[in-house]
Design a protein around this motif. Structure first.
Motif, PDB file in Angstrom:
ATOM      1  N   ALA A  84      33.888  14.167  -3.203  1.00  0.00           N
ATOM      2  CA  ALA A  84      35.208  14.797  -3.181  1.00  0.00           C
ATOM      3  C   ALA A  84      36.023  14.426  -4.412  1.00  0.00           C
ATOM      4  N   GLY A  85      36.821  15.383  -4.868  1.00  0.00           N
ATOM      5  CA  GLY A  85      37.754  15.126  -5.948  1.00  0.00           C
ATOM      6  C   GLY A  85      39.073  14.614  -5.396  1.00  0.00           C
ATOM      7  N   THR A  86      40.122  14.715  -6.205  1.00  0.00           N
ATOM      8  CA  THR A  86      41.426  14.198  -5.798  1.00  0.00           C
ATOM      9  C   THR A  86      42.498  15.265  -5.970  1.00  0.00           C
ATOM     10  N   LEU A  87      43.534  15.188  -5.122  1.00  0.00           N
ATOM     11  CA  LEU A  87      44.689  16.073  -5.203  1.00  0.00           C
ATOM     12  C   LEU A  87      45.901  15.272  -5.651  1.00  0.00           C
ATOM     13  N   ALA A  91      49.875  25.574  -0.968  1.00  0.00           N
ATOM     14  CA  ALA A  91      49.202  26.592  -0.150  1.00  0.00           C
ATOM     15  C   ALA A  91      47.712  26.700  -0.442  1.00  0.00           C
ATOM     16  N   TRP A  92      47.335  26.739  -1.706  1.00  0.00           N
ATOM     17  CA  TRP A  92      45.945  27.021  -2.030  1.00  0.00           C
ATOM     18  C   TRP A  92      44.998  25.879  -1.660  1.00  0.00           C
ATOM     19  N   THR A  93      45.521  24.677  -1.526  1.00  0.00           N
ATOM     20  CA  THR A  93      44.653  23.585  -1.085  1.00  0.00           C
ATOM     21  C   THR A  93      44.820  23.320   0.407  1.00  0.00           C
ATOM     22  N   MET A  94      46.046  23.391   0.928  1.00  0.00           N
ATOM     23  CA  MET A  94      46.262  23.141   2.353  1.00  0.00           C
ATOM     24  C   MET A  94      45.665  24.254   3.207  1.00  0.00           C
ATOM     25  N   GLN A 104      47.591  16.028   3.768  1.00  0.00           N
ATOM     26  CA  GLN A 104      47.720  14.817   2.961  1.00  0.00           C
ATOM     27  C   GLN A 104      48.866  14.861   1.963  1.00  0.00           C
ATOM     28  N   LEU A 105      49.364  16.054   1.614  1.00  0.00           N
ATOM     29  CA  LEU A 105      50.483  16.151   0.681  1.00  0.00           C
ATOM     30  C   LEU A 105      51.716  16.655   1.425  1.00  0.00           C
ATOM     31  N   ARG A 145      50.904  23.201   8.969  1.00  0.00           N
ATOM     32  CA  ARG A 145      50.334  22.310   7.973  1.00  0.00           C
ATOM     33  C   ARG A 145      49.149  21.491   8.492  1.00  0.00           C
ATOM     34  N   SER A 146      48.688  21.738   9.699  1.00  0.00           N
ATOM     35  CA  SER A 146      47.514  21.044  10.220  1.00  0.00           C
ATOM     36  C   SER A 146      46.336  22.013  10.223  1.00  0.00           C
ATOM     37  N   THR A 147      45.172  21.522   9.837  1.00  0.00           N
ATOM     38  CA  THR A 147      43.997  22.391   9.716  1.00  0.00           C
ATOM     39  C   THR A 147      42.782  21.729  10.354  1.00  0.00           C
TER      40      THR A 147
END
Length: 520
Positions: A196-199, A249-252, A156-157, A169-171
């Motif tokens: 869910a929260g937001t990024l 990195a830590w969120t993706m 998403q980012l 970048r795909s999970t």
């Protein structure tokens, strides 16, 4: 020779033919089945070895002759990993209980269907996985091949700047099968939308940054229900990536926000803000990164978000090269954070001055690694360093998991940090008074224990406090609004020993005990 039908039979035959023709005329034509959607589809198979599989469907550009799937799902026996990138490296269809995710990754061939779409079905154990596609690649490790994101499943980012590192970048997340359990990774599952929260991808002024010049990048996670006007500011978790990654990195890859959301759901962590930093383009190595945190990152976050400015309300964690930065913070800039974590990093030996500073950490310290991490003997050096600090009197949460130098290690280490250490520390203070009970040798003991969280919190500690005179258990009292009150007649001789209050902890807060009150 033709035989004539009776008039009535001829009429019936004509009607039947007409009806058939009429029915044929009004039957709608058969419609083609709708095309299957592109992207990954998790399929419950209830078949060994993992009970689940993922079907990947991908539409390659015209002219591509072969497509391969590239992902982090090859497995080895722990005992076979004798060096970095060593091991059996088996296909996921050959997964066995006790396996660890291995490196390096390999490509798997996809097949082109009649519709022109490339597909492959891969049995996978539970967990979060990264993947990409290659076009006309002949190297089994995808060396020299361009990696393509899944356009049907993008992150998403976007990358923070042109040329930013990190190509996969795909999970996809695979749940655990009840019939064929593999790994307990439910804590990585994406939260339901209503929880869910937001990024947010943010760019802030940075005189130190050389790439991009004068500005730098963050990813900020705001928990579900984040209130910019809440009277009690939120605690903040700062995270650092390793070499070859950046602020996403830590969120993706690390799904840190999902790990936190599940811990909050389980009542094991309080809502907090997560700041994923980027050390690329910052001169000065570890010291330059620390200066960036102190002078630019932390001020920007505290000015733009409703977070506490107290050091005890900040936690830090980093892995690999980020773990090296975590050691620099832990050893030489200890008071900048109330909680420290260094993962998959050997760490230098600590001086006495550094040890003394770490003994005064208000929150806690965690050191952890993958037990089969042979990259520069990280597993051995990390454990050696943790044991040495513990022997020197530093309170270290030493927690390791099976695995090598991959996200399959760093995700569970973060989960442990959030559920067992970060923002959970408490202090317990005790006030004691006695009064005689008639002419007996007994006295009435009144003990009031106050349990306070080290981190600013909207929730007060609950649970129970146990009261001791020396080794003798006097009794317990519930904690209400952070206070436990204990009243009891006791034998006066018991109080020749110091009285101590020991808080048991609860789902959100860790145990602590008071300083001995001294003989009464």
């Amino acid at each position: 020779m033709h035989l004539a039908l009776p008039r009535r039979s001829a009429l019936l035959a004509a009607l039947m033919v007409a009806g058939t023709l009429a029915a044929t005329a009004i039957t709608p034509p058969a419609t083609a089945a709708p095309p299957k959607p592109l992207g990954p589809e998790v399929v419950r198979t209830d078949q060994p070895p993992t009970g689940n599989s993922v079907t990947f469907r991908y539409e390659a550009p015209e002219g591509v002759e072969s497509v391969h799937l590239y992902g982090d799902w090859f497995y080895s026996r722990p005992e076979s990993v004798t060096c970095n990138d060593c091991g059996d490296g088996r296909h996921p269809s050959e997964w066995r209980p006790g396996d660890i995710a291995a490196t390096p990754w390999q490509i798997l061939p996809m097949e082109r269907g009649d519709d022109g779409v490339w597909s492959i079905t891969v049995p996978l154990p539970s967990g979060s996985f990264r993947y990409a596609f290659t076009h006309d690649c002949t190297n089994v490790l995808a060396t020299g091949c361009t990696l393509h994101d899944d356009p049907a499943n993008p992150w998403q980012l976007p990358p923070p700047y042109p040329g930013a590192p990190g190509a996969v970048r795909s999970t996809v997340f695979v749940p655990e099968s009840k019939r064929f359990p593999t790994y307990d990774t439910d804590y990585q599952a994406p939260a339901k939308p209503h929880r869910a929260g937001t990024l947010e991808a943010r760019r802030y002024p940075s005189p130190l940054s050389t790439n991009p010049a004068g500005v730098h990048d963050l990813v900020v996670y705001l928990p579900h229900g984040y209130d910019p006007d809440r009277a009690t500011p939120y605690p903040t978790l700062y995270l650092s990536h390793g070499s070859g990654d950046h602020s996403t990195a830590w969120t993706m890859q690390g799904v840190a926000h999902h790990i936190l959301e599940n811990a909050i759901r389980d009542g094991a962590a309080q809502p907090m803000v997560i700041v994923s930093t980027d050390f690329n383009g910052l001169p000065g190595g570890n010291t330059g990164y620390v200066n960036e945190l102190r002078n630019n990152v932390i001020p920007f976050v505290e000015q733009n978000y409703n977070v506490s400015a107290r050091a005890d309300d900040r936690a830090f964690g980093g892995f690999s090269a980020g773990g090296s930065r975590a050691y620099t913070l832990m050893y030489d800039h200890t008071s900048l954070f109330g909680y420290h974590a260094a993962w998959s990093a050997g760490g230098p030996s600590a001086s006495q001055a550094q040890i003394d500073r770490m003994k005064d950490v208000a929150g806690g310290i965690m050191i952890g690694t993958g037990l089969q991490d042979r990259l520069g003997n990280i597993a051995e050096n990390s454990q050696r360093n943790a044991v040495a600090l513990q022997a020197a009197g530093v309170d270290v949460d030493h927690f390791n998991v099976p695995g090598v130098h991959t996200w399959h290690v760093w995700r569970p280490l973060l989960n442990h940090y959030l559920r067992e250490l970060a923002f959970r520390a408490t202090t317990t203070d005790l006030e004691v008074a006695t009064e005689p009970v008639g002419r007996s040798h007994h006295v009435r003991l009144t003990a009031v224990a106050t349990v306070d969280p080290v981190t600013t919190s909207i929730t007060a500690p609950s649970g129970k406090v146990d009261f001791y005179a020396g080794d003798r258990h006097l009794g317990s009292a519930p904690v209400r609004n952070g206070v436990a009150r204990f009243h009891k007649p006791v034998d006066g001789d018991l109080l020749d020993e110091p009285v101590v209050a020991r808080y048991r902890g609860d789902d959100l807060f860790d145990e602590s005990q008071s300083v001995p009150s001294g003989a009464l």
